[in-house]
Design a protein around this motif. Structure first.
Motif, short mmCIF file in Angstrom:
data_model
loop_
_atom_site.label_atom_id
_atom_site.label_comp_id
_atom_site.label_asym_id
_atom_site.label_seq_id
_atom_site.Cartn_x
_atom_site.Cartn_y
_atom_site.Cartn_z
N GLY A 1 0.47 -1.51 0.06
CA GLY A 1 -0.19 0.22 -0.17
C GLY A 1 0.52 0.84 -0.59
N THR B 1 -5.11 -0.95 4.78
CA THR B 1 -3.98 -1.77 4.52
C THR B 1 -2.59 -1.46 6.18
N SER C 1 -2.58 -6.15 3.77
CA SER C 1 -3.14 -5.70 3.06
C SER C 1 -4.63 -6.85 3.84
#
Length: 513
Positions: free
Chosen positions: A227, A419, A440
């Motif tokens: 992320g 995330t 995630s």
């Protein structure tokens, strides 16, 4: 029950001590007990105690605490654990019967002894009893009962203890929060898991490997996506309070008139975007060199088209002005308002630190700010502030290189997509090489703070929380602006590389997030 002494040579009678004429029984007992404490010799301590009783030696507060300390330090020795427990309470009961008031150290030692037998309730009750002794519990006082509750999966009791800590003004640190996080995960309390993840984020910059394993255990393991790391803005109110704290301490330690003059001057000159610790840069790796300082000033000006403020002592400025080759440069800086001369008898540190905090701008220095004066400011917010505002520098073969603050915050983060990123603890000279734990998960409903979280089902955790990896951030772009702008601090996906796999068996192949 007396445990055999595993090392007869460590018996107090065999310790080498200087013999003194007319040595009193009390004096000899004190010295022998101190040696037992130094060597953590439980068997010898028991013998000494029994001998003292038979000779009617009056035991003092120091004697009782030393004996209890030895007991608490012997608990890790399985062969001596029972003796330590029984003897510890024998000593503690004797102490109470003698009318000697326990201190925080006393209660903490006895709490450790109670917890060693798995009795978290007794350890907690001991902490509660401190109020009647006029003592205030510390974090170490709560530790034994908390860790005992967590080890026994007594989650509700652990939460009650934490509430007592909060009421007593005692803040948990990583080991305690990690224990609460673990017991919450093991007992399936989803809301508590995320509550302690957020508390971990507030209180810990980088997590240990042990804490990372707890987080991994909750999310189910595996490898997967990443992320974006972002800049977590520092609260304006916190910053204002920090500036006031710096000013208050400076006024206590500086000539008040001098520092108030500086405060008044700074209120009229708020345009600076960078403060420069002049002495630190000028003295970099050699005697004072104005060329280094000049290079930093010019580089900062070229980046923002604004002059920085160089804080430099009057004595240093006077020395530079005596050199004709430096005079022209100094006069130009003075004309541009680049230099503030701190008065004789003042400590430059208070001036450049206050200016950087008050103006919410960057601070150029390699000073790690670990001196006692900085310790007075408190570590938690100070570290966060340093991360977002300190600019470090190097001169490689005479060429200046500025290391700007990272465009992301080195704290546990949760993105809007759910995330999680947790930085692993460890000193990193270059933050781009720090290892992160990245997780995630599929968002499905809103948490209490409005951040999406996943459903708490075993199948979901195994199937959708299995995007775990450690990621090593590389080649992060730096901001061109001298301001820490959270809107421009997200890391572009194509600039982040990761290393997938378990922490103990990592692959060396980078993978784009």
């Amino acid at each position: 029950m007396e445990v055999p002494n595993p090392n007869p040579s460590n018996h107090p009678s065999n310790y080498k001590t200087k013999k003194k004429k007319n040595q009193s029984p009390e004096g000899k007992f004190r010295r022998d007990l101190d040696l037992c404490s130094k060597h953590k010799d439980l068997s010898a301590a028991i013998s000494l105690y029994d001998s003292a009783l038979s000779h009617h030696i009056r035991l003092t507060h120091h004697h009782f605490n030393a004996l209890l300390y030895i007991c608490s330090e012997t608990l890790s020795d399985h062969s001596a654990k029972i003796s330590a427990y029984e003897f510890g309470f024998r000593v503690f009961n004797h102490m109470l019967a003698s009318g000697i008031k326990p201190t925080e150290a006393t209660v903490t030692a006895v709490a450790r002894i109670s917890a060693s037998k798995g009795d978290g309730d007794a350890a907690f009750e001991l902490v509660k009893s401190m109020e009647k002794y006029g003592e205030k519990p510390r974090l170490r006082s709560y530790g034994p009962a908390l860790m005992c509750y967590c080890a026994n999966s007594e989650a509700k009791k652990a939460y009650e203890l934490e509430e007592h800590m909060v009421a007593a003004g005692v803040g948990a640190e990583e080991p305690e929060v990690a224990a609460l996080l673990k017991v919450s995960a093991e007992t399936g309390r989803r809301e508590k898991v995320y509550e302690y993840l957020h508390k971990m984020r507030e209180r810990v910059r980088g997590v240990s490997e042990a804490t990372a394993e707890i987080i991994e255990g909750w999310f189910g393991g595996g490898g997967g996506g990443g992320g974006r790391l972002v800049c977590v803005d520092i609260d304006r109110a916190e910053t204002e309070n920090f500036a006031q704290s710096v000013a208050s301490l400076a006024l206590e330690r500086e000539v008040q008139a001098n520092f108030r003059d500086f405060q008044d001057w700074l209120d009229k000159h708020i345009e600076y975007e960078a403060i420069v610790d002049g002495a630190n840069i000028g003295l970099y790796q050699q005697n004072f060199a104005e060329e280094q300082l000049d290079a930093v000033v010019k580089e900062l000006y070229n980046r923002s088209n604004k002059w920085p403020l160089v804080v430099l002592h009057k004595k240093r400025i006077r020395t530079l002005l005596e050199n004709l080759s430096n005079r022209e440069l100094l006069e130009e800086w003075i004309a541009q308002g680049v230099v503030y001369a701190t008065p004789y008898g003042s400590n430059d540190d208070w001036y450049w630190l206050y200016a950087a905090v008050k103006l919410k701008c960057l601070l150029v220095t390699n000073d790690e700010m670990r001196d006692h004066i900085f310790e007075l400011l408190g570590r938690s917010f100070f570290l966060k502030w340093k991360e977002r505002h300190q600019v470090r520098y190097t001169f490689e073969k005479g060429n200046l290189k500025l290391q700007m603050p990272p465009t992301y915050s080195v704290v546990i983060q949760e993105s809007e997509k759910g995330t999680w990123h947790a930085p692993l603890a460890g000193d990193c000279s270059d933050e781009s090489s720090r290892t992160w734990l990245c997780i995630s998960r599929r968002p499905s409903h809103e948490a209490s703070d409005g951040v999406p979280v996943a459903e708490d089902t075993s199948e979901n955790r195994l199937n959708h929380h299995n995007f775990l990896k450690s990621c090593e951030s590389k080649n992060f772009p730096t901001n061109n602006s001298l301001h820490c702008n959270s809107n421009s601090s997200q890391i572009s996906d194509n600039k982040t590389t990761t290393i997938t796999g378990k922490r103990k068996d990592r692959s060396s192949s980078p993978l784009e997030t």
